[in-house]
Design a protein around this motif. Structure first.
Motif, PDB file in Angstrom:
ATOM      1  N   ALA A   1       0.845  -1.201   0.000  1.00 53.68           N
ATOM      2  CA  ALA A   1       0.000   0.000   0.000  1.00 53.68           C
ATOM      3  C   ALA A   1       0.876   1.245   0.000  1.00 53.68           C
ATOM      4  O   ALA A   1       1.716   1.433   0.878  1.00 53.68           O
ATOM      5  N   THR A   2       0.688   2.087  -0.984  1.00 53.86           N
ATOM      6  CA  THR A   2       1.475   3.313  -1.078  1.00 53.86           C
ATOM      7  C   THR A   2       0.790   4.434  -0.311  1.00 53.86           C
ATOM      8  O   THR A   2      -0.444   4.527  -0.315  1.00 53.86           O
ATOM      9  N   PRO A   3       1.528   5.306   0.386  1.00 52.29           N
ATOM     10  CA  PRO A   3       0.894   6.456   1.040  1.00 52.29           C
ATOM     11  C   PRO A   3       0.158   7.321   0.017  1.00 52.29           C
ATOM     12  O   PRO A   3       0.578   7.455  -1.130  1.00 52.29           O
ATOM     13  N   GLY A   4      -0.960   7.899   0.425  1.00 54.23           N
ATOM     14  CA  GLY A   4      -1.705   8.793  -0.463  1.00 54.23           C
ATOM     15  C   GLY A   4      -2.424   8.086  -1.585  1.00 54.23           C
ATOM     16  O   GLY A   4      -2.562   8.646  -2.685  1.00 54.23           O
TER      17      GLY A   4
ATOM     18  N   VAL B   1      -1.307  -2.954 -10.865  1.00 54.30           N
ATOM     19  CA  VAL B   1      -2.011  -1.906 -10.145  1.00 54.30           C
ATOM     20  C   VAL B   1      -3.512  -2.178 -10.184  1.00 54.30           C
ATOM     21  O   VAL B   1      -4.058  -2.551 -11.226  1.00 54.30           O
ATOM     22  N   VAL B   2      -4.172  -1.968  -9.045  1.00 52.77           N
ATOM     23  CA  VAL B   2      -5.617  -2.124  -8.924  1.00 52.77           C
ATOM     24  C   VAL B   2      -6.235  -0.746  -8.681  1.00 52.77           C
ATOM     25  O   VAL B   2      -5.656   0.078  -7.972  1.00 52.77           O
ATOM     26  N   ARG B   3      -7.440  -0.523  -9.240  1.00 52.68           N
ATOM     27  CA  ARG B   3      -8.056   0.800  -9.119  1.00 52.68           C
ATOM     28  C   ARG B   3      -9.563   0.673  -8.921  1.00 52.68           C
ATOM     29  O   ARG B   3     -10.225  -0.158  -9.547  1.00 52.68           O
TER      30      ARG B   3
ATOM     31  N   TRP C   1       6.301  -7.037 -12.724  1.00 53.68           N
ATOM     32  CA  TRP C   1       5.894  -6.241 -11.562  1.00 53.68           C
ATOM     33  C   TRP C   1       6.536  -6.760 -10.280  1.00 53.68           C
ATOM     34  O   TRP C   1       6.547  -7.965 -10.023  1.00 53.68           O
ATOM     35  N   THR C   2       7.060  -5.851  -9.472  1.00 60.07           N
ATOM     36  CA  THR C   2       7.661  -6.236  -8.192  1.00 60.07           C
ATOM     37  C   THR C   2       6.757  -5.934  -7.000  1.00 60.07           C
ATOM     38  O   THR C   2       7.139  -6.193  -5.862  1.00 60.07           O
ATOM     39  N   GLY C   3       5.575  -5.369  -7.241  1.00 63.86           N
ATOM     40  CA  GLY C   3       4.575  -5.275  -6.193  1.00 63.86           C
ATOM     41  C   GLY C   3       4.469  -3.963  -5.454  1.00 63.86           C
ATOM     42  O   GLY C   3       3.600  -3.812  -4.593  1.00 63.86           O
ATOM     43  N   ARG C   4       5.309  -2.970  -5.756  1.00 60.71           N
ATOM     44  CA  ARG C   4       5.258  -1.697  -5.034  1.00 60.71           C
ATOM     45  C   ARG C   4       5.285  -0.542  -6.035  1.00 60.71           C
ATOM     46  O   ARG C   4       5.902  -0.631  -7.094  1.00 60.71           O
ATOM     47  N   PHE C   5       4.600   0.561  -5.660  1.00 60.33           N
ATOM     48  CA  PHE C   5       4.642   1.758  -6.489  1.00 60.33           C
ATOM     49  C   PHE C   5       4.396   2.973  -5.608  1.00 60.33           C
ATOM     50  O   PHE C   5       3.934   2.853  -4.473  1.00 60.33           O
ATOM     51  N   THR C   6       4.725   4.141  -6.117  1.00 60.72           N
ATOM     52  CA  THR C   6       4.417   5.401  -5.452  1.00 60.72           C
ATOM     53  C   THR C   6       3.544   6.241  -6.373  1.00 60.72           C
ATOM     54  O   THR C   6       3.506   6.027  -7.596  1.00 60.72           O
ATOM     55  N   LEU C   7       2.845   7.207  -5.778  1.00 62.86           N
ATOM     56  CA  LEU C   7       1.893   8.048  -6.496  1.00 62.86           C
ATOM     57  C   LEU C   7       2.238   9.524  -6.338  1.00 62.86           C
ATOM     58  O   LEU C   7       2.745   9.938  -5.293  1.00 62.86           O
ATOM     59  N   ALA C   8       1.928  10.304  -7.350  1.00 65.67           N
ATOM     60  CA  ALA C   8       1.995  11.761  -7.260  1.00 65.67           C
ATOM     61  C   ALA C   8       0.916  12.314  -8.170  1.00 65.67           C
ATOM     62  O   ALA C   8       0.524  11.668  -9.150  1.00 65.67           O
ATOM     63  N   GLN C   9       0.424  13.500  -7.843  1.00 66.65           N
ATOM     64  CA  GLN C   9      -0.595  14.143  -8.674  1.00 66.65           C
ATOM     65  C   GLN C   9      -0.142  15.557  -8.977  1.00 66.65           C
ATOM     66  O   GLN C   9       0.259  16.304  -8.083  1.00 66.65           O
ATOM     67  N   ASP C  10      -0.201  15.941 -10.263  1.00 68.20           N
ATOM     68  CA  ASP C  10       0.298  17.260 -10.637  1.00 68.20           C
ATOM     69  C   ASP C  10      -0.841  18.283 -10.660  1.00 68.20           C
ATOM     70  O   ASP C  10      -2.005  17.974 -10.371  1.00 68.20           O
TER      71      ASP C  10
ATOM     72  N   PHE D   1      -3.251  15.103 -13.349  1.00 65.85           N
ATOM     73  CA  PHE D   1      -2.695  13.831 -13.803  1.00 65.85           C
ATOM     74  C   PHE D   1      -2.110  13.084 -12.601  1.00 65.85           C
ATOM     75  O   PHE D   1      -1.452  13.688 -11.745  1.00 65.85           O
ATOM     76  N   VAL D   2      -2.350  11.790 -12.549  1.00 66.50           N
ATOM     77  CA  VAL D   2      -1.769  10.954 -11.508  1.00 66.50           C
ATOM     78  C   VAL D   2      -0.589  10.196 -12.101  1.00 66.50           C
ATOM     79  O   VAL D   2      -0.726   9.506 -13.114  1.00 66.50           O
ATOM     80  N   TRP D   3       0.554  10.335 -11.462  1.00 59.32           N
ATOM     81  CA  TRP D   3       1.784   9.708 -11.925  1.00 59.32           C
ATOM     82  C   TRP D   3       2.153   8.542 -11.018  1.00 59.32           C
ATOM     83  O   TRP D   3       2.032   8.626  -9.799  1.00 59.32           O
ATOM     84  N   PHE D   4       2.591   7.472 -11.632  1.00 60.74           N
ATOM     85  CA  PHE D   4       2.989   6.262 -10.929  1.00 60.74           C
ATOM     86  C   PHE D   4       4.476   6.016 -11.194  1.00 60.74           C
ATOM     87  O   PHE D   4       4.965   6.226 -12.305  1.00 60.74           O
ATOM     88  N   ALA D   5       5.179   5.557 -10.180  1.00 61.14           N
ATOM     89  CA  ALA D   5       6.575   5.150 -10.343  1.00 61.14           C
ATOM     90  C   ALA D   5       6.768   3.815  -9.642  1.00 61.14           C
ATOM     91  O   ALA D   5       6.223   3.596  -8.552  1.00 61.14           O
ATOM     92  N   GLY D   6       7.512   2.931 -10.261  1.00 58.78           N
ATOM     93  CA  GLY D   6       7.735   1.615  -9.669  1.00 58.78           C
ATOM     94  C   GLY D   6       8.996   0.981 -10.212  1.00 58.78           C
ATOM     95  O   GLY D   6       9.791   1.609 -10.921  1.00 58.78           O
ATOM     96  N   VAL D   7       9.156  -0.262  -9.868  1.00 58.18           N
ATOM     97  CA  VAL D   7      10.315  -1.045 -10.298  1.00 58.18           C
ATOM     98  C   VAL D   7       9.797  -2.324 -10.954  1.00 58.18           C
ATOM     99  O   VAL D   7       8.860  -2.950 -10.445  1.00 58.18           O
ATOM    100  N   ARG D   8      10.379  -2.687 -12.067  1.00 61.88           N
ATOM    101  CA  ARG D   8      10.044  -3.977 -12.652  1.00 61.88           C
ATOM    102  C   ARG D   8      11.324  -4.747 -12.965  1.00 61.88           C
ATOM    103  O   ARG D   8      12.404  -4.159 -13.121  1.00 61.88           O
ATOM    104  N   GLN D   9      11.184  -6.038 -13.040  1.00 61.35           N
ATOM    105  CA  GLN D   9      12.316  -6.907 -13.314  1.00 61.35           C
ATOM    106  C   GLN D   9      12.516  -7.023 -14.822  1.00 61.35           C
ATOM    107  O   GLN D   9      11.556  -7.168 -15.574  1.00 61.35           O
ATOM    108  N   ARG D  10      13.788  -6.949 -15.238  1.00 63.22           N
ATOM    109  CA  ARG D  10      14.107  -7.095 -16.656  1.00 63.22           C
ATOM    110  C   ARG D  10      15.502  -7.657 -16.811  1.00 63.22           C
ATOM    111  O   ARG D  10      16.452  -7.151 -16.202  1.00 63.22           O
ATOM    112  N   ASP D  11      15.631  -8.694 -17.588  1.00 59.44           N
ATOM    113  CA  ASP D  11      16.948  -9.272 -17.868  1.00 59.44           C
ATOM    114  C   ASP D  11      17.833  -8.236 -18.550  1.00 59.44           C
ATOM    115  O   ASP D  11      17.389  -7.515 -19.455  1.00 59.44           O
ATOM    116  N   GLY D  12      19.079  -8.152 -18.093  1.00 54.82           N
ATOM    117  CA  GLY D  12      20.036  -7.224 -18.685  1.00 54.82           C
ATOM    118  C   GLY D  12      20.123  -5.881 -18.000  1.00 54.82           C
ATOM    119  O   GLY D  12      21.081  -5.132 -18.220  1.00 54.82           O
TER     120      GLY D  12
END
Length: 381
Positions: free
Chosen positions: A33-36, A56-58, A80-89, A93-104
């Motif tokens: 669960a991300t704050p905000g 992401v679920v909405r 998907w690694t299961g976590r994200f953060t949120l910001a609103q401008d 607009f709602v912006w999402f940032a997260g981490v995903r797994q990728r070979d290389g």
């Protein structure tokens, strides 16, 4: 890379796949669960966001102030690694940032961002911004990336890794991406805490063991520079913030002795700094949710936390009047993960939680009653 427009994001609209409530509750209790995570759109509708193993679920209000909601809708994310953060401008607009797994990618990880340009519309594609950290087998993983959208139209992605420092990358208003900037701070732990003021100036607090440092812009669109530090013990991963005066943010965290909430205003841009102040709430878990509203004619800051027993607890105090203290009260049943708070289209304080079955529950302030009284909880999704 120019910013993606809303029409492009909506081009391939399909029915979102189903998601199990148990997966949502498990992810929330596991730190997903991300704050905000409750946000008010420009059309007056609230949206709630959560994580699950697939993405992401909405949930979305069907109309402003309505008890009928759409969702949960799932937006899958590859790797998907299961976590994200949120910001609103400022445009909503709602912006999402997260981490995903990728070979290389360094350590097999890359940082990604996406956007929701309008309430109820699909998310844009997730775009990679790279990974500024070299692969280091012995280093702890990086903190969650955060997004700041400043008043000059620049979009900043900032991430920290203990032993490597704080790094940031900027997409300018014309769509160009700059290189990763090194803000130093090898002692920073966890994620930075972002804030964009109503004046459009972006800043962030970066915690380290025994204190936190503070970076910010002099003007919207400017570079980030180091503005100072404070010595204060804090529980890692419990930081949040809110603008409490014109261009002035208050940061909140938990004291390691008893889990009580601490408030601090760096006051780096103008005026002397203030000592961290205690606001009670001992035994609480994770970051507090924060919103400002008027109660009985007074500008007040409302705090919402997950209490020691897992129940939402709420408090209010005169904005920037920490010396008056705050009084906490339980407000609901046991929740999964962090509860969230926002103002709805009618100016009511709306509080939200994911219940233990993964359903979304909402309660709203009764504006006809004095003080901060709430109506009944309703299951809306």
């Amino acid at each position: 890379m120019a910013r993606r427009g809303r029409a492009e994001a909506d081009r391939d609209v399909t029915a979102p796949p189903a998601v199990l409530g148990s997966a949502i509750a498990t992810a929330a209790d596991g730190g997903g669960a991300t704050p905000g995570w409750l946000r008010l759109g420009r059309d007056g509708r609230l949206t709630a966001y959560a994580s699950c193993p697939e993405g992401v679920v909405r949930w979305t209000e069907s109309a402003p102030g309505s008890d009928r909601w759409q969702g949960p809708d799932l937006f899958p994310v590859e790797g998907w690694t299961g976590r994200f953060t949120l910001a609103q401008d400022a445009q909503g607009f709602v912006w999402f940032a997260g981490v995903r797994q990728r070979d290389g990618a360094p350590d097999g990880r890359e940082f990604v961002i996406a956007a929701q340009y309008q309430t109820g519309r699909p998310l844009s594609d997730w775009r990679t911004v790279g990974n500024p950290f070299a692969a280091e087998a012995q280093a702890p993983p990086p903190g969650d990336p955060v997004v700041l959208s400043d008043g000059a139209g620049s979009l900043h992605v900032v991430v920290a890794r203990f032993g490597a420092g704080v790094r940031g990358r900027t997409q300018y208003a014309d769509g160009r991406w700059g290189d990763w900037a090194d803000y130093q701070g090898k002692w920073v732990r966890g994620s930075v805490v972002p804030l964009v003021t109503s004046q459009g100036r972006a800043e962030f607090l970066a915690p380290f063991r025994g204190g936190a440092a503070y970076w910010g812009q002099d003007v919207p669109g400017g570079d980030f520079r180091w503005l100072g530090r404070t010595e204060a013990d804090a529980v890692e991963g419990t930081y949040s913030c809110h603008e409490t005066g014109p261009g002035s943010g208050t940061y909140f965290w938990r004291h390691p002795a008893d889990g009580s909430v601490i408030a601090y205003r760096p006051q780096a841009a103008a005026g002397p700094g203030r000592r961290p102040a205690s606001l009670g709430g001992s035994g609480g878990i994770g970051p507090v949710g924060v919103v400002r509203t008027h109660l009985n004619g007074y500008d007040c800051t409302v705090l919402l936390q997950r209490g020691a027993e897992g129940y939402p607890e709420i408090a209010a105090y005169p904005t920037e009047g920490e010396q008056y203290g705050a009084w906490w009260a339980p407000v609901g049943e046991r929740c999964a993960g962090l509860p969230a708070v926002a103002l709805d289209a009618h100016g009511s304080v709306a509080i939200a939680m994911v219940d233990m079955d993964g359903g979304l529950r909402i309660a709203r302030q009764d504006l006809a009653a004095p003080g901060l009284a709430f109506g009944p909880w309703r299951t809306v999704g």
